[in-house]
Scaffold this motif. Sequence first.
Motif, short mmCIF file in Angstrom:
data_model
loop_
_atom_site.label_atom_id
_atom_site.label_comp_id
_atom_site.label_asym_id
_atom_site.label_seq_id
_atom_site.Cartn_x
_atom_site.Cartn_y
_atom_site.Cartn_z
N ARG A 456 -12.57 -0.83 -4.70
CA ARG A 456 -11.94 -2.15 -4.61
C ARG A 456 -11.03 -2.45 -5.79
O ARG A 456 -10.35 -3.48 -5.81
N THR A 457 -11.00 -1.57 -6.78
CA THR A 457 -10.05 -1.73 -7.88
C THR A 457 -8.65 -1.25 -7.49
O THR A 457 -7.70 -1.44 -8.26
N LEU A 458 -8.51 -0.61 -6.31
CA LEU A 458 -7.24 -0.02 -5.89
C LEU A 458 -6.56 -0.86 -4.81
O LEU A 458 -7.23 -1.58 -4.07
N GLN A 459 -5.23 -0.75 -4.70
CA GLN A 459 -4.52 -1.25 -3.54
C GLN A 459 -5.00 -0.48 -2.30
O GLN A 459 -5.40 0.68 -2.39
N THR A 460 -4.95 -1.12 -1.13
CA THR A 460 -5.47 -0.47 0.07
C THR A 460 -4.73 0.82 0.39
O THR A 460 -5.34 1.80 0.82
N GLU A 461 -3.39 0.84 0.19
CA GLU A 461 -2.64 2.07 0.48
C GLU A 461 -3.03 3.19 -0.48
O GLU A 461 -3.11 4.36 -0.09
N THR A 462 -3.29 2.83 -1.74
CA THR A 462 -3.72 3.82 -2.72
C THR A 462 -5.10 4.35 -2.37
O THR A 462 -5.36 5.56 -2.46
N ALA A 463 -5.97 3.44 -1.94
CA ALA A 463 -7.32 3.86 -1.52
C ALA A 463 -7.22 4.81 -0.33
O ALA A 463 -7.98 5.78 -0.24
N ARG A 464 -6.30 4.52 0.58
CA ARG A 464 -6.11 5.41 1.74
C ARG A 464 -5.72 6.81 1.29
O ARG A 464 -6.23 7.81 1.81
N GLU A 465 -4.81 6.91 0.32
CA GLU A 465 -4.37 8.22 -0.15
C GLU A 465 -5.50 8.96 -0.87
O GLU A 465 -5.64 10.17 -0.73
N LEU A 466 -6.30 8.24 -1.63
CA LEU A 466 -7.47 8.85 -2.28
C LEU A 466 -8.43 9.38 -1.22
O LEU A 466 -8.90 10.53 -1.31
N PHE A 467 -8.74 8.57 -0.24
CA PHE A 467 -9.64 8.97 0.84
C PHE A 467 -9.10 10.21 1.55
O PHE A 467 -9.83 11.20 1.77
N ALA A 468 -7.82 10.19 1.89
CA ALA A 468 -7.23 11.31 2.62
C ALA A 468 -7.20 12.57 1.78
O ALA A 468 -7.40 13.68 2.30
N GLU A 469 -6.95 12.44 0.48
CA GLU A 469 -6.92 13.63 -0.38
C GLU A 469 -8.31 14.25 -0.50
O GLU A 469 -8.45 15.48 -0.49
N LEU A 470 -9.33 13.41 -0.60
CA LEU A 470 -10.70 13.92 -0.62
C LEU A 470 -11.04 14.62 0.69
O LEU A 470 -11.63 15.71 0.70
N ILE A 471 -10.65 14.01 1.81
CA ILE A 471 -10.91 14.61 3.13
C ILE A 471 -10.21 15.97 3.23
O ILE A 471 -10.80 16.96 3.69
N ALA A 472 -8.96 16.03 2.79
CA ALA A 472 -8.20 17.28 2.89
C ALA A 472 -8.84 18.38 2.04
O ALA A 472 -8.89 19.54 2.46
#
Length: 497
Positions: A456-472
Motif C-alpha cells: 500500500r506504499t506504492l501507486q497501484t500501477e507500480t504495484a501491478r508491475e511489481l506483482f507481474a515481475e514476481l509472477i514472471a
Amino acid sequence: MVNDQQLIDQSSRQQSLPELPDNRVKITYIGGGSRQWAPNLFRDLALCTDVKGEVALYDVNHKSAKLNAKFGNWVQNKEDAVGDWEYTAVEDRATALDGADFVILSTQFNPAETFVHDLDIPEKYGIYGAVAATIGPGGILRAMRTIPVYRELGTAIGEQCPDAWVLNYTNPMTWATRALYEAFPEINVLGLCHEVFHAQDMLADLVGEYFDEGRPDRDEIDINVKGINHFTWVDEAYWRGIDLFEVIDYHLKQEGALREFSVAEMADEDPFVDNNQVTFELYRRFGVLPAAGDRHLVEYAPWFIQGAMPDDLNRWGVKRTTSEYRSQHWEDNATDHQTYDVKSWMDGTEEFSLAESGEIAVDLIKTLTNGGMMKTHVNLPNHGQVSDLPDGAVVETNALITPNNVKPITAGSLPRPVRTQLCSHVETHETLIEAAVDDGNVDLAFQAFLNDPQVRTLQTETARELFAELIAAEESYLIDWDLDASDVLSESNAFHS
C-alpha cells in the motif's frame, strides 16, 4: 451368588474389551529431505521412550530423503539413543501416507529459484522485506506457490490417512494450514511455530534477571496468546502469580533497556539476532505484548521497514535476511546454525551430540498417543478462540492437548488498534485462498496483493508491475494459476518483457 448367565455375560464383556495400544506409531514426513526440521525430529525421537515405531520419509528429492533415512537410523544406533524407531525413504507419496498415525509437513521450494526473487524484486520497488517468508509481496508469492500444493496434500491425506494427526511446520504457516483445511475440512491439522516460545523465553530471562530465583523454564511462563502466526499478541503473562507486564514495565525503565543500534554494530550479526526493540516499542504503543521475533514483526507492522534502509531497520536491532544467505543456505556445502550437514556428522568430521531440540512435535505425539495433558500454542481455524476475528480464518492461540484430542482455548478479544492491523492481514489470507479455489484467479490474487500493508506504499500501477515481475520470475512454480486469463498481467510491461 453368581449364576451361570452372569458368568456368561461377564465373559462376553471381557472378550469385547479393546486391546491396549502398543504405543507403536507410523510417522510420515512429507519433506523428508529437510535439512533442519528432520534432524531435529530424529534426535528428539531417539530420546523418547513413550512411543516407538517407523518414520516414512517422502520428498520430491528422493536422494535427500534417503540420506536422512540413513542419518535417522545412524542416530537410532547411537549408544545414548533410547528410542525405538526405524527410518525408510519412500518414493511414492500415497505409500508413505498409507496408514500414517501422524503426518509431519515441512516443505520448501528451491530458494535460489524462488526466495531470492521474493527478496530482491520488491527491494527494487522500495520494499525492504526482512524475511519475505509469510507476508509482504514476497510472502504472498510464496503463498501462491504453496496453497495449491497444500490443497493437494489435504486431499491426499483425506484419502490415505483421514484420521491422522497432521503437524504442519511449513511457511507461510497460516496459508498452508488454511489450504489443508479448505481441501479436507475434517483433517486434524495443527500449525506449529516456535516464535511464541521466543516471547516466553524473553519473559523467563526477565524473571531470571530481576528475581533471586534463577531463570525459570519457559513452560513456567503462562501467557494468553491470540492473533495470527508471526503476528501473535499476549495480553496476560504470569509467573507464580506475578503479573509479568509489571516486570516488563520495570525493565523498560532501566538504563539500556531501550536503545538504538548502528549499521556498524549490526554488520557482523547473525540474521536471526533478536534484540526485542520492536517488541518493546509495540508494547509501549499498544499496551499488549507481541509474541514473535522482531524480524517477523517488522513485516506485519511495517513502520519499521520504512525510510532509509538498512539504517532505519538496523536502528531497531533487526538485520535483514539477504537473498545471498537464502541461496547459500540451500547449497550442499551450507554450514550455519539453521542447516545441519548430516554427512559430516556421520563421517565424524563434525561433532555430533544427542540433545533435545526444544521443538514440541514429539511431546505432541506422545500426548496425543498415550496420555497426559499439555498446553501449547497452535494454529487452527477460528471457531471463537479470538472473538473478534473472522470465523474459519486460521488463528494462533493456546490449546489443551489430551489423548487424540485438541481443544482450542478461548483467548478473548483484541484491543481495537491491534485488531485493526490483524484484520487487514486476515482478509488478505482469505482473499488469496478464495483466489486459489476460484481456478487460480490471478486478478483476485492481485487484489489481495494490493491490500498488503507493505504494498500500500506504492501507486497501484507500480504495484501491478511489481506483482507481474514476481509472477514472471517464478512462473514455472505457478502452474496452478490461470496466468493467461489475467487482465492484470495482460496490462503489465513486466510480465511481457
